[in-house]
Design an enzyme around this catalytic site. Sequence first.
Site, PDB file in Angstrom:
ATOM      1  N   SER A 188      14.212  12.674 -32.390  1.00 52.28           N
ATOM      2  CA  SER A 188      13.340  12.953 -31.244  1.00 52.28           C
ATOM      3  C   SER A 188      12.042  12.162 -31.296  1.00 52.28           C
ATOM      4  O   SER A 188      11.474  11.835 -30.250  1.00 52.28           O
ATOM      5  CB  SER A 188      13.037  14.453 -31.166  1.00 52.28           C
ATOM      6  OG  SER A 188      14.204  15.176 -30.871  1.00 52.28           O
ATOM      7  N   THR A 197       8.624  15.461 -29.597  1.00 49.72           N
ATOM      8  CA  THR A 197       8.714  14.998 -28.204  1.00 49.72           C
ATOM      9  C   THR A 197       7.368  14.979 -27.496  1.00 49.72           C
ATOM     10  O   THR A 197       7.005  13.954 -26.908  1.00 49.72           O
ATOM     11  CB  THR A 197       9.757  15.822 -27.446  1.00 49.72           C
ATOM     12  OG1 THR A 197      11.022  15.693 -28.110  1.00 49.72           O
ATOM     13  CG2 THR A 197       9.904  15.338 -26.018  1.00 49.72           C
ATOM     14  N   GLU A 248       9.031  19.878 -21.870  1.00 51.85           N
ATOM     15  CA  GLU A 248      10.165  19.819 -22.797  1.00 51.85           C
ATOM     16  C   GLU A 248      10.814  21.186 -23.000  1.00 51.85           C
ATOM     17  O   GLU A 248      10.131  22.157 -23.351  1.00 51.85           O
ATOM     18  CB  GLU A 248       9.717  19.303 -24.167  1.00 51.85           C
ATOM     19  CG  GLU A 248      10.894  19.148 -25.128  1.00 51.85           C
ATOM     20  CD  GLU A 248      10.505  19.083 -26.606  1.00 51.85           C
ATOM     21  OE1 GLU A 248      11.341  18.625 -27.394  1.00 51.85           O
ATOM     22  OE2 GLU A 248       9.389  19.504 -26.962  1.00 51.85           O
ATOM     23  N   ASP A 260      17.585  21.781 -28.216  1.00 49.77           N
ATOM     24  CA  ASP A 260      17.935  20.996 -29.405  1.00 49.77           C
ATOM     25  C   ASP A 260      18.117  21.890 -30.629  1.00 49.77           C
ATOM     26  O   ASP A 260      19.065  21.730 -31.396  1.00 49.77           O
ATOM     27  CB  ASP A 260      16.841  19.965 -29.661  1.00 49.77           C
ATOM     28  CG  ASP A 260      17.157  19.033 -30.815  1.00 49.77           C
ATOM     29  OD1 ASP A 260      18.147  18.294 -30.719  1.00 49.77           O
ATOM     30  OD2 ASP A 260      16.413  19.044 -31.822  1.00 49.77           O
ATOM     31  N   HIS A 316      21.535  22.298 -32.893  1.00 49.73           N
ATOM     32  CA  HIS A 316      21.588  22.139 -34.354  1.00 49.73           C
ATOM     33  C   HIS A 316      22.193  23.368 -35.025  1.00 49.73           C
ATOM     34  O   HIS A 316      22.829  23.251 -36.078  1.00 49.73           O
ATOM     35  CB  HIS A 316      20.177  21.922 -34.910  1.00 49.73           C
ATOM     36  CG  HIS A 316      19.670  20.524 -34.802  1.00 49.73           C
ATOM     37  ND1 HIS A 316      20.297  19.450 -35.407  1.00 49.73           N
ATOM     38  CD2 HIS A 316      18.577  20.013 -34.176  1.00 49.73           C
ATOM     39  CE1 HIS A 316      19.612  18.339 -35.154  1.00 49.73           C
ATOM     40  NE2 HIS A 316      18.566  18.653 -34.405  1.00 49.73           N
ATOM     41  N   ASP A 364      16.525  13.273 -24.597  1.00 46.78           N
ATOM     42  CA  ASP A 364      16.233  12.182 -25.531  1.00 46.78           C
ATOM     43  C   ASP A 364      17.465  11.728 -26.292  1.00 46.78           C
ATOM     44  O   ASP A 364      17.537  10.608 -26.784  1.00 46.78           O
ATOM     45  CB  ASP A 364      15.126  12.585 -26.509  1.00 46.78           C
ATOM     46  CG  ASP A 364      15.347  13.945 -27.154  1.00 46.78           C
ATOM     47  OD1 ASP A 364      16.299  14.647 -26.781  1.00 46.78           O
ATOM     48  OD2 ASP A 364      14.546  14.313 -28.034  1.00 46.78           O
ATOM     49  N   HIS A 365      18.470  12.603 -26.405  1.00 50.90           N
ATOM     50  CA  HIS A 365      19.711  12.308 -27.125  1.00 50.90           C
ATOM     51  C   HIS A 365      20.650  13.493 -26.955  1.00 50.90           C
ATOM     52  O   HIS A 365      20.216  14.597 -26.609  1.00 50.90           O
ATOM     53  CB  HIS A 365      19.453  12.071 -28.622  1.00 50.90           C
ATOM     54  CG  HIS A 365      18.626  13.151 -29.257  1.00 50.90           C
ATOM     55  ND1 HIS A 365      19.115  14.415 -29.523  1.00 50.90           N
ATOM     56  CD2 HIS A 365      17.324  13.169 -29.650  1.00 50.90           C
ATOM     57  CE1 HIS A 365      18.160  15.155 -30.063  1.00 50.90           C
ATOM     58  NE2 HIS A 365      17.047  14.432 -30.132  1.00 50.90           N
ATOM     59  N   HIS A 421      22.434  15.153 -34.083  1.00 48.56           N
ATOM     60  CA  HIS A 421      22.292  14.271 -32.928  1.00 48.56           C
ATOM     61  C   HIS A 421      23.490  13.335 -32.798  1.00 48.56           C
ATOM     62  O   HIS A 421      24.155  13.017 -33.777  1.00 48.56           O
ATOM     63  CB  HIS A 421      21.021  13.431 -33.058  1.00 48.56           C
ATOM     64  CG  HIS A 421      19.769  14.227 -33.086  1.00 48.56           C
ATOM     65  ND1 HIS A 421      18.517  13.645 -33.217  1.00 48.56           N
ATOM     66  CD2 HIS A 421      19.537  15.566 -33.008  1.00 48.56           C
ATOM     67  CE1 HIS A 421      17.595  14.587 -33.210  1.00 48.56           C
ATOM     68  NE2 HIS A 421      18.186  15.764 -33.088  1.00 48.56           N
TER      69      HIS A 421
END
Length: 467
Positions: free
Chosen positions: A95, A148, A272, A277, A281, A319-320, A423
């Site tokens: 990130s 971020t 954000e 995210d 994870h 972002d991914h 990611h």
Amino acid sequence: MNRRSLLKGGFLAGLGLPFIGLQDVVASPYTGAKKAKNIIMMVSDGMSIGTLNMADLYANRTFGKSSKWLGLYRDNKAVRALMDTASASSMVTDSAAASSSWGGGMRVRNGSLNVGMKGEKPQPILQKFKESGKKVGCVTTVPITHATPAGFCINIDNRGGQDIIAEMYLGLKFDVMMGGGHKYFGEKRAGGNLIPKYLTQGYKVAENRTEMMALDKSKPVLGLFAEDGMPYEVDHQHDAELMKSTPTLAEMTMKAIELMKDNKNGFALQVEGGKVDWAAHSNDLSGLIFDQLAFDEAVGKVIEFAEKDGETLVIITTDHGNSNPGLFYADEANKKFDSLQNFKHSNTWLLGQLNQSFSEQKIIDLIKDNQGFVMKSDDVKSLLVHFKDIVPGQLYNESNLPFYEYGKILGKYTDVQWAGMNHTGDYVELTMFGPGSENLKPFVKNYELHNFMLKAAEMPESLMVKA
């Protein structure tokens, strides 16, 4: 690109007319002002395409309507592209490097915030916007010092120095900074309590929803609503105290807009959904879907504002990817996926309540009461065994909980499965609405968005490092 566009292009070619490009034939969904006075960049951190897809499926099946994000596609209101998310050091970014590509206009190695491979330190974009006279800010559901938001704000070679980042923010005097991360500012901070310094420098500090709602635009704002990351939305919705004390992402976003929108030179805001995210994870399905929907609620509010305002460029992306979750084929896929409607708590919350000394029946009851399904005896035994197999120090797993095993078990009951816990190098969705969106190419690299935003605001572009 819609079917009508393709047919129209084919018709012209069939007549022997020169190909002049779709943008010359089909009007952009946005036809208002040419200059973006305001820019709002919205990032659902770690959002794989499966996450976007499942949130839309949930919205349709539960509420009878599309998610706000995919509704922009269905209503032909936005321009859409794919974005390459690589960093300077890997095809799979973290990130920090991803945000730095947008914030600094160049690719940096993973772990770095706007410090290049040769030590370059490009000026972050929010500093540029602030110098141009705009108000600027960030809101997030993770610490405001996290990668971020920081990638839009500062230069530091190690994203882990969040207590240092908190002090760097003090000197920038940005207009709105809101999210989690109280421990990097307050009494628990390793380098000492910064909050008195923020107050001395003229900030207003809000530490709960009531204080945030009462803020006015007379002073810059620091909002800190959790020690670390803010609670998952599914936990937030089912806890009356959290509902009262902790704002949603949409509430923070609209408050930030309210505080900045009357500035004569406009504003720039990064939003954000950071815990999307964290949930990926952790292979935490309800954490993932409900936080994506909370992000989507913020998208809807921002688009409403932008439609009325007419001078705001809205950028929506990630972002991914992360962990590539998806709904897999099975005879009862509909029924099992719909069982998500019964979830009252995230896997993170539930595993945190689970004591290994509990009886098997007590664990079954705990899961049924909070996630709505009856776990089989063999799965309970497997879960308890895996508490012993945890490797300390796993990313976003300070409590050492068996996220992987529980996510795998949960797949039997929801038909949602995961490709991993980290990611991915996927190309990602990039969506734009408002002035400047008509210039979006169908495929871009992440660092190109830096100059795209500057150009939309009619500001000088940076000399970019090609990658």
